[in-house]
Structure formats: structure tokens, C-alpha cells
Design an enzyme around this catalytic site. Sequence first.
Site, PDB file in Angstrom:
ATOM      1  CE  LYS A  23      -1.621   1.694   4.045  1.00  0.00           C
ATOM      2  NZ  LYS A  23      -1.296   3.094   4.312  1.00  0.00           N
ATOM      3  CG  ASN A  24       2.374   2.706   3.554  1.00  0.00           C
ATOM      4  OD1 ASN A  24       1.218   3.081   3.323  1.00  0.00           O
ATOM      5  ND2 ASN A  24       2.795   2.421   4.761  1.00  0.00           N
ATOM      6  CB  CYS A 119      -4.839  10.651  11.032  1.00  0.00           C
ATOM      7  SG  CYS A 119      -3.269   9.913  11.426  1.00  0.00           S
ATOM      8  NE  ARG A 124       0.690  10.436   9.797  1.00  0.00           N
ATOM      9  CZ  ARG A 124       0.233   9.421   9.057  1.00  0.00           C
ATOM     10  NH1 ARG A 124      -0.963   8.922   9.289  1.00  0.00           N
ATOM     11  NH2 ARG A 124       0.961   8.963   8.061  1.00  0.00           N
ATOM     12  CG  ASP A 310       3.370   1.499   9.269  1.00  0.00           C
ATOM     13  OD1 ASP A 310       3.585   1.721   8.069  1.00  0.00           O
ATOM     14  OD2 ASP A 310       3.094   2.388  10.088  1.00  0.00           O
ATOM     15  NE  ARG A 402      -7.077   4.688   5.323  1.00  0.00           N
ATOM     16  CZ  ARG A 402      -6.639   5.857   5.776  1.00  0.00           C
ATOM     17  NH1 ARG A 402      -7.091   6.349   6.907  1.00  0.00           N
ATOM     18  NH2 ARG A 402      -5.728   6.542   5.100  1.00  0.00           N
TER      19      ARG A 402
HETATM   20  C1  EPZ Z   1       4.508   6.938   6.042  1.00  0.00           C
HETATM   21  O1  EPZ Z   1       3.767   8.009   6.607  1.00  0.00           O
HETATM   22  C2  EPZ Z   1       3.539   5.762   5.957  1.00  0.00           C
HETATM   23  N1  EPZ Z   1       2.426   6.116   5.087  1.00  0.00           N
HETATM   24  C3  EPZ Z   1       3.025   5.419   7.357  1.00  0.00           C
HETATM   25  O2  EPZ Z   1       2.188   4.272   7.234  1.00  0.00           O
HETATM   26  C4  EPZ Z   1       4.230   5.070   8.232  1.00  0.00           C
HETATM   27  O3  EPZ Z   1       3.786   4.792   9.547  1.00  0.00           O
HETATM   28  C5  EPZ Z   1       5.216   6.245   8.251  1.00  0.00           C
HETATM   29  O4  EPZ Z   1       5.602   6.565   6.882  1.00  0.00           O
HETATM   30  C6  EPZ Z   1       6.477   5.938   9.048  1.00  0.00           C
HETATM   31  O5  EPZ Z   1       7.106   4.803   8.506  1.00  0.00           O
HETATM   32  C7  EPZ Z   1       2.608   6.065   3.732  1.00  0.00           C
HETATM   33  O6  EPZ Z   1       3.679   5.731   3.248  1.00  0.00           O
HETATM   34  C8  EPZ Z   1       1.430   6.414   2.888  1.00  0.00           C
HETATM   35  P1  EPZ Z   1       6.704  10.222   8.182  1.00  0.00           P
HETATM   36  P2  EPZ Z   1       4.403   9.510   6.633  1.00  0.00           P
HETATM   37  O7  EPZ Z   1       6.680  11.479   7.407  1.00  0.00           O
HETATM   38  O8  EPZ Z   1       5.222   9.715   5.426  1.00  0.00           O
HETATM   39  C9  EPZ Z   1       6.657  13.551  11.547  1.00  0.00           C
HETATM   40  C10 EPZ Z   1       0.302   2.944   7.654  1.00  0.00           C
HETATM   41  O9  EPZ Z   1      -0.182   2.460   8.685  1.00  0.00           O
HETATM   42  N2  EPZ Z   1       6.657  14.531  10.452  1.00  0.00           N
HETATM   43  O10 EPZ Z   1       7.875   9.281   8.011  1.00  0.00           O
HETATM   44  O11 EPZ Z   1       3.313  10.452   6.932  1.00  0.00           O
HETATM   45  C11 EPZ Z   1       5.382  12.715  11.601  1.00  0.00           C
HETATM   46  O12 EPZ Z   1       4.367  13.395  12.304  1.00  0.00           O
HETATM   47  C12 EPZ Z   1       0.804   4.375   7.650  1.00  0.00           C
HETATM   48  O13 EPZ Z   1       0.440   2.323   6.558  1.00  0.00           O
HETATM   49  C13 EPZ Z   1       6.774  15.894  10.757  1.00  0.00           C
HETATM   50  O14 EPZ Z   1       6.864  16.281  11.929  1.00  0.00           O
HETATM   51  O15 EPZ Z   1       5.368   9.391   7.913  1.00  0.00           O
HETATM   52  C14 EPZ Z   1       5.846  11.471  12.309  1.00  0.00           C
HETATM   53  O16 EPZ Z   1       5.843  11.709  13.699  1.00  0.00           O
HETATM   54  C15 EPZ Z   1       0.615   5.053   8.994  1.00  0.00           C
HETATM   55  N3  EPZ Z   1       6.780  16.802   9.749  1.00  0.00           N
HETATM   56  C16 EPZ Z   1       7.295  11.292  11.820  1.00  0.00           C
HETATM   57  O17 EPZ Z   1       7.692  12.580  11.312  1.00  0.00           O
HETATM   58  C17 EPZ Z   1       6.690  16.415   8.434  1.00  0.00           C
HETATM   59  O18 EPZ Z   1       6.723  17.284   7.544  1.00  0.00           O
HETATM   60  C18 EPZ Z   1       7.466  10.284  10.707  1.00  0.00           C
HETATM   61  O19 EPZ Z   1       6.489  10.571   9.726  1.00  0.00           O
HETATM   62  C19 EPZ Z   1       6.575  15.033   8.143  1.00  0.00           C
HETATM   63  C20 EPZ Z   1       6.567  14.112   9.161  1.00  0.00           C
END
Ligand code: EPZ
Length: 421
Positions: A23-24, A119, A124, A310, A402
Site C-alpha cells: 500500500k505505502n 489523524c 502529522r 506500522d 484501507r
Molecule cells: C509513512 O507516513 C507511511 N504512510 C506510514 O504508514 C508510516 O507509519 C510512516 O511513513 C512511518 O514509517 C505512507 O507511506 C502512505 P513520516 P508519513 O513522514 O510519510 C513527523 C500505515 O499504517 N513529520 O515518516 O506520513 C510525523 O508526524 C501508515 O500504513 C513531521 O513532523 O510518515 C511522524 O511523527 C501510517 N513533519 C514522523 O515525522 C513532516 O513534515 C514520521 O512521519 C513530516 C513528518
Amino acid sequence: MKEKIFIEGGKKLSGTIPISGAKNSCLTLMPLSLLSEHALTLKNVPSLSDVDTMNSLLKSLGCLVNYTKSEKRLNLKMSDQTLFLADYEIVKKMRASILVLGPLLARFGQAIVALPGGCAIGARPINLHLMALEALGARFSIENGYVKGKVGSRLKGCKIEFPFKSVGATANTIMAAVLAKGSTKLLNVAREPEIIDLCKCLKAMGSKIEGEGESTIIIEGVDSLLETAHSVVMDRIELGTFIIAGAIADSDIKLTGGNTALLEKFIDKLYRVGVEVHQTKDYISVKRINSSAIKSTNILTEPFPGFPTDLQAQMMALLSIAEGVSIIEEKIFENRFMHVPELIRMGANIEIEGRKAIISGVDKLKAAPVKATDLRASVSLVLAGLVAEGNTEIDKIHHIDRGYEDIIEKLTACGADIRRH
Ligand code: EPZ
């Protein structure tokens, strides 16, 4: 009346489960269709509601979309009526919608994308996405819940260092930099397999990228991209989820289409709790060592190659029936323990202290009516239901659709007594 999932616990599983496309990775690959006037064909595309949502978003931006579920094939091609507005009604359903921002700015120099909002698992924010795209030359304003981006002439390559690893910000920046003028050097990028898959597809489209999978990526911008076909990498989170299904049900199952190399840290942890995961050229086998009880262990979620956040909820379901006390520290998201109160309703003994969950293993979980709160929390309740005494009833199961293709069919085929209606 909304559907629920019903699971009669205690059944042994046996048989084989096929692993679907990730998915991701899919959600990160689909916006590549915005970067070129040529067709993008994706294979091994899972049938998931998040993929449907991304298809709706791309259609709203002027992309022609054709998904053949039976062949798991998705054909995407931009029409010449391009729109630049990612509407809140779609974006609020799925945060990954923000991944159209980089491609729209790179190809068309403009974008209006609804702020994703938080969410269940955390605020996020998207500050790193905006920081990196601004460094490449985009200018943003935030108005009425929308982020409006503009590029004066063409994005210009530069050096960008991320303060911490973000999968989405890494992906958005790569997708923008491939059409920027000149060279871009990205430091402290995410190393997830989904980023490697994205770069593999982009290189097939004619991008010049080096270093994917490491902490530094170098991109030489090109003027345009080619038509290509790409097969989505297998879903390591689905694979990990079904490995835990075999472990929690004390059953010997086989998984096909998987690759344990993408889950090394996770599989090492399973070995420590008494579960052996073995890969042959045809399948991955899962079984408890000497059919012994699950042992406790401590887990820290980290960016790849660390233990995946995840798989945190799923691991918690397993550790809730381990011998001894386990500690899970969730270092990625600030609120990813929504499954804890639901597992407690099933008899788990878990205390939360800030970002740590202290799990004291119990002999038995008991069936109870529970509710899903987010994608991975919901599947941890399914895993608990497989082993809980009695008939577990799970409400709000749209969360599961999802990210898990045909999960009822896949578990039923292995002997689980699980139904939805
Ligand atoms: C991706 O989300 C995945 N989603 C998530 O999977 C996964 O948990 C996550 O990466 C971490 O591996 C998809 O790929 C569609 P991040 P993403 O940016 O990109 C903070 C699932 O269950 N952050 O690596 O949104 C953020 O809040 C989903 O399949 C900022 O602060 O994750 C988090 O605490 C859930 N500012 C951390 O960084 C930003 O601009 C990591 O988030 C971006 C992120």
C-alpha cells in the site's frame, strides 16, 4: 448498518497466504503519473480503499485512471485538462494525498492541496515537505485550510538536509527534484523499501538518481520522463502482520510473494520471543520454536531499518500473551496506542507511560466487542481475536479495508473462523 468482523478464537491455522503489493509504495508511486504526459502502468497493485482514494484524487487532477482488479494492473495517464486543486473532501480521507504536491509543482509550477489535518495516530504535520520544496524554489501560502504553492520559473536543484527522517517528505522532495534544473543532494532521507521502489520506478522513467536506500540521495534533474511499467514491491507490513498471525495462533503457516530481507529487525525480534521465520525460494514459513510459549521482549520503533512503527500494534497483540513483561516504546508517532484500551477490553494487561506501553503477558485473552480506531490498530484486534477465547466482534472495520487486501479470505483459507457482515 455498518459491517463488523466476527472471529471465533482458538482455531489452529494451516495453509498458505499470498502477500500483496505494498500500500505505502503504491500510494507513493501513483502520483508519478502527474510528472509526465506519458502513461504509467503499475502492476501488483492491491485492491484497497486507499488506492481507490488516490485514484479519485488523480482523476480530479485530470488523470485518466483504469484499474483492472483481476490483473492487479493500474493504468494512469494525464489528460491535457490538468487541474491543480486537491480538494479537502478527498485529502481528509487520506494523508498520503499530500504526495501530489511535489509532482504538481515540478511539472506545472502550481498546486493547491488541502492541509491533510491530523489523524488518529498523531498531528502529522507537513513542515518538512514544505521546507524542502521551498528550498527547491516553491513559494507557499496557507489559506482557508489549503496550502497554495507556486513556482516562478522552474524548480532549481540544491542541497537539502532533513532534521529527521520522514518517508513522505523524502518522497515528495524526490518527485519534485527529478524535474528540477540541475543537481539536488538530499541528506538524512528515509531509507524505507518504499523509497527504493519509488526511485526504481523513477529511474525506469528516465530519472537520474543515486543513493536510494542510504541516507544521502543525489538527483540530476531531467527535462521530461518516459512511459514505463513498474511492479509494486511486496507489502512488508502485510507480511509482518501475517507472520504474527501464525505466531499468535501457534500455527505453522506459509507465506508466498514475500521477502524477509525487508523485515530483518522485526524477524530478529520474533526469533527472540520464540518464533522462527524461514525463507525458501518458494515461500516463507512461520512456526513457534518447539511450540513453546511466547517470551517477552522490548521494542523500540524507528525509521527503517529499525523496527517498523506500522508493526507496533500487531507486535503488542502477540506480546500481550507472552510470558513476562515487555516494553514497547513508540518513537515515531505521538499517539499510536489507540489499540491499547481495546486490547485491555480483551483481557490484556497493559499500562501506558508517555510513549511507552508496559505489557504484562496474560495466559488467555477473552473475546469482547471492540472497535477499530486506525488501520494497524484494527488488524491488531483481528490478531488478538484469533487467539481470544470466544467470539470477538470488531466494529468500525472500514479502517482495515484501507490497507489489507482480502484479509478475511486470506485468513479463512488458512482455517480461521472469521467473518464480516
Ligand atoms: C509513512 O507516513 C507511511 N504512510 C506510514 O504508514 C508510516 O507509519 C510512516 O511513513 C512511518 O514509517 C505512507 O507511506 C502512505 P513520516 P508519513 O513522514 O510519510 C513527523 C500505515 O499504517 N513529520 O515518516 O506520513 C510525523 O508526524 C501508515 O500504513 C513531521 O513532523 O510518515 C511522524 O511523527 C501510517 N513533519 C514522523 O515525522 C513532516 O513534515 C514520521 O512521519 C513530516 C513528518
